[in-house]
Motif scaffolding. Structure first.
Motif, short mmCIF file in Angstrom:
data_model
loop_
_atom_site.label_atom_id
_atom_site.label_comp_id
_atom_site.label_asym_id
_atom_site.label_seq_id
_atom_site.Cartn_x
_atom_site.Cartn_y
_atom_site.Cartn_z
N THR A 3 10.00 10.68 -14.48
CA THR A 3 8.69 11.31 -14.30
C THR A 3 8.39 11.40 -12.81
N LEU A 5 5.99 11.09 -9.97
CA LEU A 5 4.76 10.32 -9.86
C LEU A 5 3.83 10.79 -8.75
N GLN A 6 4.38 11.43 -7.72
CA GLN A 6 3.54 11.82 -6.59
C GLN A 6 4.28 12.87 -5.76
N ASN A 7 3.52 13.74 -5.10
CA ASN A 7 4.10 14.70 -4.17
C ASN A 7 4.07 14.13 -2.76
N HIS A 8 5.16 14.28 -2.05
CA HIS A 8 5.22 13.99 -0.62
C HIS A 8 5.77 15.24 0.04
N LYS A 42 -2.67 10.86 3.96
CA LYS A 42 -2.81 10.87 2.50
C LYS A 42 -4.23 11.23 2.12
N LYS A 43 -4.35 12.03 1.07
CA LYS A 43 -5.63 12.33 0.44
C LYS A 43 -5.38 12.24 -1.06
N ASP A 44 -6.05 11.33 -1.70
CA ASP A 44 -5.87 11.10 -3.13
C ASP A 44 -4.39 10.81 -3.40
N GLU A 45 -3.69 11.63 -4.16
CA GLU A 45 -2.28 11.37 -4.47
C GLU A 45 -1.32 12.26 -3.69
N CYS A 46 -1.79 12.92 -2.66
CA CYS A 46 -0.94 13.80 -1.85
C CYS A 46 -0.66 13.15 -0.50
N VAL A 47 0.63 13.01 -0.18
CA VAL A 47 1.05 12.45 1.10
C VAL A 47 1.79 13.52 1.89
#
Length: 122
Positions: A3, A5-8, A42-47
């Motif tokens: 899965t 989990l987050q965008n970087h 980072k803002k919320d779940e975006c790095v």
């Protein structure tokens, strides 16, 4: 299957301090790390990982229509107004799109382009 989990995102920028200031002051990100030659925001779940590359070709000179990110947000109209008030360079005004998104586009201080939108009810 794994899965996501987050965008970087990893971006080359000419002046990492100037770029980080834009993401913090205009877009509302926070600085979370500063390894040598880098600033991570980072803002919320975006790095976004900003790497200083002073000799790279500026994104505005690539001559293409690429966007490095398409961010989905809640409250897109409020974020749009906030970004305009902060002096963001808006490339396309906010509008409802045929692909069921209400979105707009902007250009960063380095010339990278981002689309920001919110899903419309089906």
């Amino acid at each position: 299957m794994s899965t996501i989990l987050q965008n970087h995102y990893v971006l080359a920028v000419h002046d990492v301090r100037r770029s980080a200031d834009f993401y913090v002051r205009v877009l509302g990100f926070d600085v979370i790390a500063e390894p040598a030659g880098w600033v991570f925001v980072k803002k919320d779940e975006c790095v976004i990982m900003l790497g200083e590359c002073p000799d790279d070709l500026p994104p505005s000179e690539l001559g293409c229509h690429n966007y490095f990110a398409s961010l989905r947000v809640s409250g897109v109209d409020q974020y749009y107004k906030h970004l305009k008030a902060r002096g963001a360079e808006i490339l396309s005004a906010i509008e409802d799109k045929p692909w069921k998104m209400r979105e707009f586009a902007l250009r960063t201080v380095d010339g990278h382009r981002i689309t920001i939108g919110q899903s419309l009810p089906q």
